[in-house]
Design an enzyme around this catalytic site. Structure first.
Site, PDB file in Angstrom:
ATOM      1  N   ARG A 180      41.466  -1.616  71.165  1.00  0.00           N
ATOM      2  CA  ARG A 180      41.011  -0.480  70.350  1.00  0.00           C
ATOM      3  C   ARG A 180      41.669  -0.479  68.967  1.00  0.00           C
ATOM      4  O   ARG A 180      42.884  -0.512  68.822  1.00  0.00           O
ATOM      5  CB  ARG A 180      41.245   0.843  71.089  1.00  0.00           C
ATOM      6  CG  ARG A 180      42.681   1.203  71.349  1.00  0.00           C
ATOM      7  CD  ARG A 180      42.790   2.400  72.275  1.00  0.00           C
ATOM      8  NE  ARG A 180      42.377   2.043  73.628  1.00  0.00           N
ATOM      9  CZ  ARG A 180      42.947   2.521  74.741  1.00  0.00           C
ATOM     10  NH1 ARG A 180      43.933   3.383  74.674  1.00  0.00           N
ATOM     11  NH2 ARG A 180      42.522   2.156  75.923  1.00  0.00           N
ATOM     12  N   ASP A 234      29.206   1.856  78.322  1.00  0.00           N
ATOM     13  CA  ASP A 234      29.802   1.836  79.661  1.00  0.00           C
ATOM     14  C   ASP A 234      31.105   2.628  79.771  1.00  0.00           C
ATOM     15  O   ASP A 234      31.552   2.939  80.861  1.00  0.00           O
ATOM     16  CB  ASP A 234      30.064   0.383  80.111  1.00  0.00           C
ATOM     17  CG  ASP A 234      30.895  -0.403  79.106  1.00  0.00           C
ATOM     18  OD1 ASP A 234      31.274   0.162  78.068  1.00  0.00           O
ATOM     19  OD2 ASP A 234      31.176  -1.592  79.348  1.00  0.00           O
ATOM     20  N   HIS A 235      31.720   2.958  78.651  1.00  0.00           N
ATOM     21  CA  HIS A 235      33.023   3.640  78.699  1.00  0.00           C
ATOM     22  C   HIS A 235      32.881   5.167  78.693  1.00  0.00           C
ATOM     23  O   HIS A 235      33.309   5.847  79.600  1.00  0.00           O
ATOM     24  CB  HIS A 235      33.892   3.217  77.506  1.00  0.00           C
ATOM     25  CG  HIS A 235      34.559   1.886  77.676  1.00  0.00           C
ATOM     26  ND1 HIS A 235      33.873   0.717  77.805  1.00  0.00           N
ATOM     27  CD2 HIS A 235      35.877   1.549  77.716  1.00  0.00           C
ATOM     28  CE1 HIS A 235      34.731  -0.281  77.927  1.00  0.00           C
ATOM     29  NE2 HIS A 235      35.958   0.197  77.878  1.00  0.00           N
ATOM     30  N   SER A 263      44.711  -2.772  75.266  1.00  0.00           N
ATOM     31  CA  SER A 263      43.357  -2.657  74.740  1.00  0.00           C
ATOM     32  C   SER A 263      43.194  -3.230  73.330  1.00  0.00           C
ATOM     33  O   SER A 263      44.147  -3.331  72.569  1.00  0.00           O
ATOM     34  CB  SER A 263      43.001  -1.168  74.731  1.00  0.00           C
ATOM     35  OG  SER A 263      42.076  -0.875  73.733  1.00  0.00           O
ATOM     36  N   ASP A 290      36.466  -5.735  73.131  1.00  0.00           N
ATOM     37  CA  ASP A 290      37.130  -5.233  74.329  1.00  0.00           C
ATOM     38  C   ASP A 290      38.033  -6.351  74.828  1.00  0.00           C
ATOM     39  O   ASP A 290      37.619  -7.519  74.868  1.00  0.00           O
ATOM     40  CB  ASP A 290      36.094  -4.869  75.399  1.00  0.00           C
ATOM     41  CG  ASP A 290      36.765  -4.115  76.532  1.00  0.00           C
ATOM     42  OD1 ASP A 290      36.647  -2.880  76.581  1.00  0.00           O
ATOM     43  OD2 ASP A 290      37.430  -4.770  77.357  1.00  0.00           O
ATOM     44  N   ARG A 305      44.622  -2.368  84.972  1.00  0.00           N
ATOM     45  CA  ARG A 305      45.675  -1.709  84.185  1.00  0.00           C
ATOM     46  C   ARG A 305      46.208  -0.478  84.907  1.00  0.00           C
ATOM     47  O   ARG A 305      45.433   0.261  85.516  1.00  0.00           O
ATOM     48  CB  ARG A 305      45.143  -1.292  82.807  1.00  0.00           C
ATOM     49  CG  ARG A 305      44.954  -2.496  81.941  1.00  0.00           C
ATOM     50  CD  ARG A 305      44.615  -2.190  80.506  1.00  0.00           C
ATOM     51  NE  ARG A 305      44.607  -3.464  79.809  1.00  0.00           N
ATOM     52  CZ  ARG A 305      43.886  -3.748  78.745  1.00  0.00           C
ATOM     53  NH1 ARG A 305      43.110  -2.832  78.209  1.00  0.00           N
ATOM     54  NH2 ARG A 305      43.951  -4.942  78.202  1.00  0.00           N
TER      55      ARG A 305
HETATM   56  C1  MIC Z   1      40.641  -0.790  78.182  1.00  0.00           C
HETATM   57  O1  MIC Z   1      40.488  -1.339  79.271  1.00  0.00           O
HETATM   58  O2  MIC Z   1      41.744  -0.408  77.776  1.00  0.00           O
HETATM   59  C2  MIC Z   1      39.439  -0.639  77.287  1.00  0.00           C
HETATM   60  C3  MIC Z   1      39.131   0.782  77.222  1.00  0.00           C
HETATM   61  O3  MIC Z   1      38.325  -1.280  77.837  1.00  0.00           O
HETATM   62  C4  MIC Z   1      39.783  -1.232  75.939  1.00  0.00           C
HETATM   63  C5  MIC Z   1      38.852  -0.912  74.854  1.00  0.00           C
HETATM   64  C6  MIC Z   1      38.940   0.485  74.357  1.00  0.00           C
HETATM   65  O4  MIC Z   1      40.041   1.000  74.173  1.00  0.00           O
HETATM   66  O5  MIC Z   1      37.880   1.029  74.106  1.00  0.00           O
HETATM   67  C7  MIC Z   1      40.041  -2.725  75.927  1.00  0.00           C
HETATM   68  O6  MIC Z   1      40.408  -3.276  76.942  1.00  0.00           O
HETATM   69  O7  MIC Z   1      39.971  -3.372  74.872  1.00  0.00           O
HETATM   70 FE1  SF4 Z   2      36.177  -0.748  81.309  1.00  0.00          FE
HETATM   71 FE2  SF4 Z   2      38.391  -1.666  80.134  1.00  0.00          FE
HETATM   72 FE3  SF4 Z   2      38.437  -0.680  82.608  1.00  0.00          FE
HETATM   73 FE4  SF4 Z   2      37.262  -2.960  82.177  1.00  0.00          FE
HETATM   74  S1  SF4 Z   2      39.439  -2.530  81.906  1.00  0.00           S
HETATM   75  S2  SF4 Z   2      36.478  -1.303  83.438  1.00  0.00           S
HETATM   76  S3  SF4 Z   2      36.355  -2.645  80.161  1.00  0.00           S
HETATM   77  S4  SF4 Z   2      37.965   0.435  80.737  1.00  0.00           S
END
Ligand code: MIC
Ligand code: SF4
Length: 639
Positions: A535, A62-63, A533, A117, A377
């Site tokens: 990550r 999905d990313h 995140s 995530d 975010r």
């Molecule tokens: C995000 O919202 O920052 C992400 C991308 O979903 C991350 C995961 C990632 O960095 O792949 C998260 O929230 O953990």
């Molecule tokens: Fe995707 Fe993270 Fe954004 Fe949610 S906050 S939509 S999991 S990138």
């Protein structure tokens, strides 16, 4: 017992439910997404476990759904073959955002789930105990190992009265962020309770538990009640329901009250989700882009509301409005009800069911552009445009901005009363796009394109650590600062040598160069280091460049666990004023560090003629990881 205690006690493998104690939990379900999933499955593979041991595991794509080269497509195929081999359900690109889809099709009250995530707590809206974690912790859970956390403080968020006018579920979580800030939830679980919960649907609850991640919370949860039952019945999953209510006399460590009747439409300002104002306070700011979607606000109800507001109006000529539905189910039902037509007619652009703009996968705003988003975010640079400004709000506030071309209270655009949203009795159920694993995984070959680079071995901690201060930063450094996302960087999530080149790029353009000239480095920072995140790359990138320790005033939970997992020593100041004694380029020496940590003795940092004690909070299991150079070295060493 309260709801959390009921679920924790049923899953407790070791430790006691006493605040501050390390507890081990049995994990029933796991989820991964592609951007963190490749690392997760590389690590799972290294564990030599034939098949996952969870009740249910799902691998979502999905990313990284824009393939501007072979990299993301390589990763997707790698993930699909791993899922097939290891007993995991595969949800390909187009099915939707992991959290929204998991809520609809797989989540179940009373179960535990861990996901690679940070927004995994979304299914807390269903009464699940859901944790975001680093990929390695998820791989361990898939291998049947427990998930370790420090028993959090359980805070009751008592919701009273009802939302009125244009106030929405998003405003409840924005209000909590306004009061508690992005570090107010550290070491806490928020349990939402009170009569007002009965006025919130499961998807509204999920908006709240999703964004409670921004408080730095361990997780958050609602009880499982008749409303949960109704949601699951509509999803044709009535048998997944079980009632979980707090006992009448249940107690909590702390309590907060929110009077829903007092809430007005709120909006958070750039670049931190806790900079919350009423929409009225900042009316008139011109807007370039509006995005509706993300795992926070992309349910059928949210999109139907946006469509109702779109009826008969056109979006402002200076605004680009994009919609990214949370799931194939939500998109299909929008199409069936013709709501999609209303959105398209008003001028909206339709994106696929994925994270999209939220993770900087396209739709970067223009230079210094203002983007109003229903997301969770707004960290600087996350959109892909360094000087863009992101405001976070509900779908109604976002639609008002799209129509008027400026931030404005929705009642001034759409009248005093919001439309009533009536959803169909029966939901569109079609699970044919979830691919089941092979009966016998052993015959499945894992696909590995050139973008899949296996992880190097990292050395363990020596007797003395002498490290140069490679970076000194302030409070609230996010993982987006440490290792950014976006369409240019994300394709290298399974290629550490390549992705490490982007480490701290937006904070200090010389960081990588500086690290290359030193043997061992240390990063010094303020409070809430590593928020955001899950990550692992934000630990792996620095480790690859030679960072051996991070010394800060406080850490965000998931990032701290990730540092340990990859052999970086997390240290905190005992006396915060010692932070001022350290400069960029200084040499910090920790003598006899291994022996000191092993025997739980006080650890001193010597720097520029000063010496002061620092704290290390490590369980025996974590000490072993640090000594070995991280979990992969432990696994590869056969331990
Ligand atoms: C995000 O919202 O920052 C992400 C991308 O979903 C991350 C995961 C990632 O960095 O792949 C998260 O929230 O953990
Ligand atoms: Fe995707 Fe993270 Fe954004 Fe949610 S906050 S939509 S999991 S990138």
């Amino acid at each position: 017992m309260n709801v959390c205690q009921k679920i924790i006690s049923k899953h407790l493998l070791s430790g006691q439910m006493l605040k501050g104690q390390e507890i081990a939990l049995k994990i029933d379900q796991s989820l991964t997404q592609d951007a963190t999933g490749t690392m997760t499955y590389l690590q799972f593979e290294a564990m030599n476990v034939i098949k996952v041991k969870t009740e249910l595991s799902v691998s979502y794509v999905d990313h990284n759904t824009l393939s501007c080269g072979f990299e993301n497509s390589d990763d997707h195929k790698f993930l699909q073959t791993c899922a097939k081999k290891f007993g995991v359900i595969f949800s390909p690109a187009g099915n939707g955002i992991c959290h929204q889809v998991h809520l609809e099709r797989f989540g179940a009250p009373g179960k535990t789930v861990i996901g690679s995530d940070s927004h995994t707590p979304t299914t807390g809206g269903l009464g699940m105990l859901a944790f975001g974690a680093g990929g390695l912790d998820v791989a361990c859970a898939m291998a049947g190992k427990p998930f370790y956390i420090t028993m959090p403080e359980i805070v009751k968020v008592h919701l009273i009265n009802q939302l009125t006018g244009w106030a929405s579920a998003k405003d409840i979580i924005l209000e909590l962020l306004r009061r508690l800030t992005v570090k107010g939830g550290r070491g806490k679980i928020f349990e939402f309770a009170g009569k007002a919960c009965k006025t919130l649907s499961v998807t509204e609850r999920a908006t709240i538990t999703n964004m409670a991640t921004e408080l730095g919370a361990t997780t958050s949860i609602f009880a499982s009640d008749e409303i949960t039952k109704d949601f699951l019945e509509k999803q044709n999953r009535a048998d997944a329901w079980t009632e979980i209510l707090p006992d009448e006399n249940s107690s909590y460590d702390n309590e907060i009250e929110i009077d829903l009747a007092q809430l007005k439409p709120l909006i958070s300002m750039p670049h931190s989700p806790d900079l919350v104002r009423t929409v009225e306070e900042i009316e008139g700011i011109p807007v370039d882009q509006v995005c509706i979607g993300s795992c926070t606000n992309s349910s059928l109800a949210d999109l139907t509301l946006a469509a109702q507001l779109a009826k008969g109006v056109k979006i402002n000529e200076n605004v680009s409005l994009v919609i990214s539905p949370g799931s194939r189910q939500a998109l299909s039902m929008l199409a069936q009800s013709r709501s999609l037509t209303d959105l398209i007619k008003c001028g909206a652009r339709l994106l696929e069911c994925a994270c999209g703009p939220c993770i900087g996968m396209g739709q970067s705003p223009k230079s210094a552009g203002i983007s109003v988003r229903t997301f969770n975010r707004s960290f600087e640079g996350r959109t892909g445009t360094k000087d863009a400004q992101v405001f976070l709000c509900s779908p109604a506030v976002a639609m008002a901005a799209a129509v008027k071309g400026e931030i404005i209270d929705p009642q001034k655009v759409f009248g005093a009363k919001p439309p009533e949203i009536v959803l169909p009795k029966k939901f569109f159920i079609d699970d044919t796009q979830f691919f089941a694993p092979a009966k016998s995984g052993q015959v499945v070959e894992i696909y590995r394109g050139p973008n899949i680079v296996s992880l190097p071995n990292f050395s363990g901690l020596g007797d003395t650590l002498s490290a140069q201060v490679s970076l000194k930063v302030g409070d609230n450094i996010t993982t987006d600062h440490i290792l950014p996302a976006g369409a240019k960087v994300l394709p290298y999530r399974s290629n550490l040598p390549k992705i490490s080149e982007f480490t701290f790029g937006a904070v200090d353009a010389d960081f990588v160069k500086r690290c290359k000239n030193i043997e061992a480095g240390i990063i010094v920072g303020g409070h809430n280091y590593g928020q955001g995140s899950s990550r692992e790359h934000a630990a792996l990138g620095p480790r690859y460049l030679g960072i051996r320790a991070v010394l800060v005033k406080s850490f965000a939970r998931i990032h701290q666990a990730n540092l340990i997992n990859f052999g970086i020593l997390p240290l905190t100041f005992i006396d915060e004023s010692d932070y001022d004694k350290i400069s960029l380029g200084s040499e910090i020496i920790f003598e006899n560090i291994k022996d000191t940590i092993k025997n739980a003795k006080p650890l001193f940092a010597k720097v520029d003629g000063a010496a002061f004690e620092v704290r290390y909070d490590l369980s025996p299991r974590q000490k072993d990881l640090i000594f070995a150079g991280g979990v992969l070295s432990l696994i590869r060493g056969g331990k």
